[in-house]
Design a protein around this motif. Structure first.
Motif, short mmCIF file in Angstrom:
data_model
loop_
_atom_site.label_atom_id
_atom_site.label_comp_id
_atom_site.label_asym_id
_atom_site.label_seq_id
_atom_site.Cartn_x
_atom_site.Cartn_y
_atom_site.Cartn_z
N ARG A 1 14.60 -4.32 -6.57
CA ARG A 1 14.20 -3.94 -7.93
C ARG A 1 12.68 -3.88 -8.08
NH1 ARG A 1 15.99 -7.67 -12.75
NH2 ARG A 1 13.82 -8.28 -12.79
N ALA A 2 11.98 -4.81 -7.46
CA ALA A 2 10.52 -4.82 -7.55
C ALA A 2 9.93 -3.56 -6.93
CB ALA A 2 9.96 -6.06 -6.86
N VAL A 3 10.50 -3.10 -5.83
CA VAL A 3 9.98 -1.90 -5.17
C VAL A 3 10.33 -0.64 -5.97
CG1 VAL A 3 10.12 -0.47 -3.09
CG2 VAL A 3 10.02 -2.95 -2.89
N VAL A 4 11.57 -0.55 -6.43
CA VAL A 4 12.02 0.66 -7.14
C VAL A 4 11.30 0.82 -8.47
CG1 VAL A 4 14.00 1.78 -8.22
CG2 VAL A 4 14.24 0.74 -5.98
N GLU A 5 11.08 -0.28 -9.18
CA GLU A 5 10.43 -0.18 -10.48
C GLU A 5 8.96 0.20 -10.37
OE1 GLU A 5 11.32 -3.73 -12.64
OE2 GLU A 5 13.27 -2.95 -13.26
N GLN A 6 8.36 0.06 -9.20
CA GLN A 6 6.98 0.49 -9.00
C GLN A 6 6.90 1.96 -8.62
OE1 GLN A 6 5.16 -2.13 -6.20
NE2 GLN A 6 5.20 -3.86 -7.57
#
Length: 155
Positions: free
Chosen positions: A77-82
């Protein structure tokens, strides 16, 4: 006792490495699903967004431990939301479900194909017969390299 502690640390470190190796593939899977969902939304077959819990359960269906699933999903989630091609928002689904959803706002696979099929034609003269150094792979072009002379030193 010390040996057991070292073995535990070694096992947890290996588990961390295995989880870290999974993250890029999972991110690619999620981004691919979001792009496909956008195409379905463009064709009015489905909504153009996906709810996070549904997407998480679908992508991580092989992970049965809830704690491990949550730990992996937090990193994905941290990677996709960036990613600038993903929009995060609160949405209401068809059944009245309100939740956090991701929507792909980047280009879809079909847009490039539609653009290439347009009726645009280039009327520029073409130099098909002209020989360039790029057209002859056997010829090596010698490039002159100059060093930059600075008139005064820069500190």
């Amino acid at each position: 006792m010390l040996v057991l502690g070292v073995l535990y640390l070694r096992a947890s470190y290996r588990k961390h490495l295995a989880t870290s190796a999974q993250i890029p593939a999972l991110v690619d899977t999620v981004l691919g699903r979001l792009a496909n969902q956008k195409e379905l939304g463009d064709e009015d077959l489905d909504e153009p967004y996906l709810f996070l819990p549904n997407l998480r359960d679908d992508v991580l269906r092989s992970v049965h431990s809830l704690a491990e699933r949550d730990r992996i999903w937090q990193r994905v989630r941290a990677v996709v939301e960036q990613n600038s091609n993903v929009r995060t928002s609160q949405r209401e689904g068809r059944s009245g479900e309100v939740g956090r959803a991701w929507e792909w706002i980047g280009p879809s696979k079909g847009e490039g194909a539609r653009r290439r099929r347009s009726g645009r034609v280039s009327w520029a003269p073409s130099d098909l017969g002209a020989e360039t150094p790029e057209s002859k792979p056997d010829v090596q072009v010698k490039k002159e390299v100059k060093e930059w002379d600075e008139p005064r030193p820069i500190y």
